[in-house]
Scaffold this motif. Sequence first.
Motif, PDB file in Angstrom:
ATOM      1  N   PHE A  13      11.314  48.481  46.584  1.00 46.82           N
ATOM      2  CA  PHE A  13      11.796  48.427  45.197  1.00 46.82           C
ATOM      3  C   PHE A  13      12.975  49.390  45.014  1.00 46.82           C
ATOM      4  O   PHE A  13      13.655  49.362  44.007  1.00 46.82           O
ATOM      5  CB  PHE A  13      10.682  48.772  44.208  1.00 46.82           C
ATOM      6  N   VAL A  15      13.001  52.687  44.519  1.00 45.76           N
ATOM      7  CA  VAL A  15      12.800  53.521  43.325  1.00 45.76           C
ATOM      8  C   VAL A  15      13.583  54.827  43.483  1.00 45.76           C
ATOM      9  O   VAL A  15      13.382  55.576  44.438  1.00 45.76           O
ATOM     10  CB  VAL A  15      11.298  53.829  43.109  1.00 45.76           C
ATOM     11  N   THR A  48      16.101  57.294  47.893  1.00 45.43           N
ATOM     12  CA  THR A  48      17.350  56.521  47.788  1.00 45.43           C
ATOM     13  C   THR A  48      18.551  57.405  47.454  1.00 45.43           C
ATOM     14  O   THR A  48      19.619  56.898  47.147  1.00 45.43           O
ATOM     15  CB  THR A  48      17.238  55.398  46.736  1.00 45.43           C
ATOM     16  N   GLU A 198      14.956  54.179  38.295  1.00 41.74           N
ATOM     17  CA  GLU A 198      16.077  53.372  38.768  1.00 41.74           C
ATOM     18  C   GLU A 198      15.551  52.518  39.926  1.00 41.74           C
ATOM     19  O   GLU A 198      14.717  52.986  40.691  1.00 41.74           O
ATOM     20  CB  GLU A 198      17.101  54.382  39.274  1.00 41.74           C
ATOM     21  N   PHE A 199      16.014  51.291  40.034  1.00 38.99           N
ATOM     22  CA  PHE A 199      15.563  50.425  41.128  1.00 38.99           C
ATOM     23  C   PHE A 199      16.739  49.912  41.937  1.00 38.99           C
ATOM     24  O   PHE A 199      17.815  49.678  41.393  1.00 38.99           O
ATOM     25  CB  PHE A 199      14.786  49.221  40.579  1.00 38.99           C
ATOM     26  N   ASN A 200      16.501  49.737  43.220  1.00 39.84           N
ATOM     27  CA  ASN A 200      17.474  49.084  44.092  1.00 39.84           C
ATOM     28  C   ASN A 200      16.659  48.188  45.020  1.00 39.84           C
ATOM     29  O   ASN A 200      16.254  48.594  46.104  1.00 39.84           O
ATOM     30  CB  ASN A 200      18.272  50.141  44.861  1.00 39.84           C
ATOM     31  N   PHE A 201      16.380  46.978  44.525  1.00 41.81           N
ATOM     32  CA  PHE A 201      15.449  46.081  45.219  1.00 41.81           C
ATOM     33  C   PHE A 201      16.007  45.574  46.544  1.00 41.81           C
ATOM     34  O   PHE A 201      17.193  45.268  46.643  1.00 41.81           O
ATOM     35  CB  PHE A 201      15.153  44.865  44.338  1.00 41.81           C
TER      36      PHE A 201
END
Length: 236
Positions: A13, A15, A48, A198-201
Amino acid sequence: MGGLTYFDFLAKFGVGGAHPGGIQLTQNILSSEDITENSYVLDAGCGTGQTAAYLSQQYKAKVFGLEINPIMLEKAYSRFQTLQLPVQSIHGSIEEIPFEEHTFDYVLSESVLAFVDKAKALKECYRVLKKDGRLIANEMTINKRLSQKEETEIKNFYAVDSLLFEGDWYQLLQEAGFRNIELKAQIHALSHGNHAPEFNFSKNFEPELFQILNEHGNIVIKYHDILSYRIFTCTK
Ligand SMILES: C[S@@+](CC[C@H](N)C(=O)[O-])C[C@H]1O[C@@H](n2cnc3c(N)ncnc32)[C@H](O)[C@@H]1O
């Protein structure tokens, strides 16, 4: 659950700010330190890379992000590239930090020590810090004794070998050689504070990861008066 863990969820995800209080709390804590463009800072278990990027942008510090999870590391790397920040991303473990002793002015652990061999990792943080260097840690604690069943539930979910009281952390820091151990005053439940994750899928992820997200939510609610976190700062 096919062997998927909470960390697979965090990584897939993407996160960002995956620690209690999020980036706001990080900014707050960092502002009372003396970080400059000459500071060497290690974000151990950088995820991340949100905090590492902030340290580079805000303070122009020499920042190194260390991460064991390749998916997390890749996301951190691409963040630094996109923002054109001179942050180094390094694959490795906080339990065996791939740097010489006396390298860093600051080591940060934002919800990382709680999930590893704590004594071993603290020894490593101490080793790579310069004299008078600072460790800043934001880590999970328990506030009350748990029944065997409760303890097992939490330990299994987070895949940790122990759950520590504030005093246990204090003792471990002392045993690792740290001095000036300070506890930041605010104490909140694990669930408090991080309202803007914050998401970076990843392009592909297992649908079972939603179950893990759900399970995490349930644990945080069920143990809201037991699971919390502490911010420790201390000096080598
Ligand atoms: C709860 S997340 C926090 C990530 C980041 N510090 C943040 O606040 O967003 C814990 C991170 O520690 C990493 N991690 C777990 N074990 C580690 C180890 N032995 N060495 C380095 N990183 C580790 C995980 O992959 C994950 O990215």
